[in-house]
Design an enzyme around this catalytic site. Structure first.
Site, PDB file in Angstrom:
ATOM      1  N   ASP A 117       0.954  -1.177  -0.150  1.00 51.33           N
ATOM      2  CA  ASP A 117       0.153   0.011   0.071  1.00 51.33           C
ATOM      3  C   ASP A 117       0.674   1.371  -0.053  1.00 51.33           C
ATOM      4  O   ASP A 117       0.442   2.257  -0.161  1.00 51.33           O
ATOM      5  CB  ASP A 117      -1.118  -0.055   1.082  1.00 51.33           C
ATOM      6  CG  ASP A 117      -0.425   0.053   2.466  1.00 51.33           C
ATOM      7  OD1 ASP A 117       0.613  -0.312   2.700  1.00 51.33           O
ATOM      8  OD2 ASP A 117      -1.356   0.141   3.501  1.00 51.33           O
ATOM      9  N   SER A 118       2.166   1.134   0.061  1.00 46.03           N
ATOM     10  CA  SER A 118       3.272   2.141  -0.088  1.00 46.03           C
ATOM     11  C   SER A 118       2.815   3.156  -1.489  1.00 46.03           C
ATOM     12  O   SER A 118       3.334   3.995  -1.550  1.00 46.03           O
ATOM     13  CB  SER A 118       4.404   1.674  -0.114  1.00 46.03           C
ATOM     14  OG  SER A 118       4.768   0.689  -0.868  1.00 46.03           O
TER      15      SER A 118
ATOM     16  N   ASP B 141      -1.294  -6.353  -0.308  1.00 46.21           N
ATOM     17  CA  ASP B 141      -1.080  -5.589   0.806  1.00 46.21           C
ATOM     18  C   ASP B 141      -2.625  -4.998   1.091  1.00 46.21           C
ATOM     19  O   ASP B 141      -3.292  -4.290   0.259  1.00 46.21           O
ATOM     20  CB  ASP B 141      -0.224  -4.327   0.727  1.00 46.21           C
ATOM     21  CG  ASP B 141       0.248  -4.108   2.095  1.00 46.21           C
ATOM     22  OD1 ASP B 141      -0.054  -4.733   3.194  1.00 46.21           O
ATOM     23  OD2 ASP B 141       1.112  -3.055   2.139  1.00 46.21           O
TER      24      ASP B 141
ATOM     25  N   LYS C   7      -1.097  -9.531   2.934  1.00 43.66           N
ATOM     26  CA  LYS C   7      -0.506  -9.275   4.011  1.00 43.66           C
ATOM     27  C   LYS C   7      -1.516  -8.176   4.921  1.00 43.66           C
ATOM     28  O   LYS C   7      -2.522  -7.499   4.293  1.00 43.66           O
ATOM     29  CB  LYS C   7       0.933  -8.227   3.433  1.00 43.66           C
ATOM     30  CG  LYS C   7       1.307  -7.750   5.056  1.00 43.66           C
ATOM     31  CD  LYS C   7       2.916  -7.175   4.582  1.00 43.66           C
ATOM     32  CE  LYS C   7       2.678  -5.831   4.095  1.00 43.66           C
ATOM     33  NZ  LYS C   7       2.251  -4.692   4.973  1.00 43.66           N
TER      34      LYS C   7
ATOM     35  N   GLU D 208      -1.785  -5.973   8.565  1.00 41.03           N
ATOM     36  CA  GLU D 208      -0.942  -5.404   9.936  1.00 41.03           C
ATOM     37  C   GLU D 208      -1.530  -5.598  11.098  1.00 41.03           C
ATOM     38  O   GLU D 208      -2.683  -5.616  11.521  1.00 41.03           O
ATOM     39  CB  GLU D 208      -0.774  -3.698   9.548  1.00 41.03           C
ATOM     40  CG  GLU D 208      -0.062  -3.424   8.309  1.00 41.03           C
ATOM     41  CD  GLU D 208       0.171  -1.901   7.961  1.00 41.03           C
ATOM     42  OE1 GLU D 208      -0.222  -1.117   9.001  1.00 41.03           O
ATOM     43  OE2 GLU D 208       0.655  -1.658   6.898  1.00 41.03           O
TER      44      GLU D 208
ATOM     45  N   GLU E 235       9.155  -4.672  10.787  1.00 38.73           N
ATOM     46  CA  GLU E 235       9.328  -2.937  10.517  1.00 38.73           C
ATOM     47  C   GLU E 235      10.013  -2.259  11.488  1.00 38.73           C
ATOM     48  O   GLU E 235       9.217  -1.974  12.604  1.00 38.73           O
ATOM     49  CB  GLU E 235       8.215  -2.518   9.991  1.00 38.73           C
ATOM     50  CG  GLU E 235       8.534  -1.314   8.917  1.00 38.73           C
ATOM     51  CD  GLU E 235       7.320  -0.575   7.973  1.00 38.73           C
ATOM     52  OE1 GLU E 235       6.717  -1.215   7.744  1.00 38.73           O
ATOM     53  OE2 GLU E 235       7.895   0.616   7.787  1.00 38.73           O
TER      54      GLU E 235
HETATM   55  O1  KIV Z   1       3.650  -1.044   1.648  1.00 37.96           O
HETATM   56  C1  KIV Z   1       4.824  -1.579   1.627  1.00 37.96           C
HETATM   57  O2  KIV Z   1       5.264  -1.238   0.520  1.00 37.96           O
HETATM   58  C2  KIV Z   1       5.194  -2.436   2.965  1.00 37.96           C
HETATM   59  C3  KIV Z   1       6.611  -2.766   2.998  1.00 37.96           C
HETATM   60  C4  KIV Z   1       6.514  -3.605   4.169  1.00 37.96           C
HETATM   61  C5  KIV Z   1       7.507  -2.539   2.007  1.00 37.96           C
HETATM   62  O3  KIV Z   1       4.348  -2.777   3.611  1.00 37.96           O
END
Ligand code: KIV
Length: 276
Positions: free
Chosen positions: A43-44, A82, A111, A113, A181
């Site tokens: 999500d970056s 993500d 993924k 969080e 992280e």
């Molecule tokens: O969104 C992202 O790029 C991440 C990192 C762990 C690289 O969550």
């Protein structure tokens, strides 16, 4: 073809796992060619590809467009989607449905969080449904406001124990790995040594089972800010800028296009044209 077994095999054989982010087709093709172990459609991309200030505004529908592009470009890498902010936080059903959309779009895993009862239930439901899950602990950008900002985590033995406890719960719930992280290298080492599943570090030192960073950061393409843990392997920003300035100058001075980049009209038609 890489799978979750590849991740466990690499950890068990003490070979480091190399992961990177990708958001588009051509970057995914390059990462695939380089045989990167895992590609995260992170999500970056909200900041790096879309210019938002943080990750809060990216939606599941936007993420799906990027996952589809990456999955068309990467044929052998393991692709992880993500889950964006608020796409899995409301109910387990909401999270499961959105995780399913990511798999249908071409991701091999998702993924998430954090670690609480809701997240643990969701991880169990995803894995039971055939959706592998990568956890994410330490600094978790989607929880930035409750963490009190962009801060290094796990700086005391008490805090390290809390992160390890959460990581063990993620492992127990079925995660195939966990991203750690922004924490001291020794904190990540202790957590890594006490887990069966691999840890993937970002700003967490060299002892994790593998590493992930944002591709645009290490390639020097995204220059709004560069975290301390980033090493630059190229300076694409300057390379692209120089190339674009050269193009502009050649257009203005009529050095581009030349005959080499043009199509020829045949002689007969040329003669006709001159008589018009
Ligand atoms: O969104 C992202 O790029 C991440 C990192 C762990 C690289 O969550």
């Amino acid at each position: 073809m890489k799978t979750i077994s590849t991740f466990q095999r690499l950890k068990d054989s003490n070979e480091k796992i190399a992961m990177l982010t990708a958001y588009d087709y051509s970057t995914a093709q390059v990462l695939d060619k380089a045989e990167i172990d895992g590609i995260l459609v992170g999500d970056s991309l909200a900041m790096v590809a879309l210019g938002y200030e943080n990750t809060y505004n990216i939606t599941i529908d936007e993420m799906l467009i990027f996952i589809k592009a990456v999955s068309r470009g990467a044929k052998n890498s393991f692709i992880i989607g993500d889950m964006p902010f608020m796409s899995y936080n409301l109910t387990v059903e909401q999270g499961l449905e959105n995780a399913g959309k990511m798999i249908k779009a071409g991701a091999n895993a998702v993924k998430l969080e954090g670690c609480n009862e809701h997240i643990l239930t969701l991880i169990r439901r995803c894995t039971e449904s055939g959706i592998p899950v990568l956890g994410h602990l330490g600094f978790t950008p989607q929880l930035m406001n409750t963490l009190g900002g962009h801060k290094i985590q796990g700086k005391t033995s008490d805090k390290i124990e809390i992160i390890l406890e959460s990581a063990k719960k993620l492992e127990q719930a079925g995660c195939f790995g966990v991203v750690l992280e922004l924490m001291p290298a020794d904190s990540a080492k202790y957590i890594t040594e006490n887990l069966k599943i691999p840890t993937i570090g970002i700003g967490a030192g060299k002892y994790c089972s593998g590493q992930i960073v944002v591709t645009d950061d290490i390639m020097g393409k995204f220059t709004d800010f560069t975290p301390k843990f980033i090493k630059k392997y190229a300076n694409l920003h300057d390379t692209v800028l120089n190339g674009i300035q050269e193009y502009k100058n050649e257009v203005k001075s009529e050095r581009f296009p030349t005959e080499k980049e043009s199509f020829e009209l045949d002689e007969k038609e040329k003669a006709k044209l001159s008589e018009l």
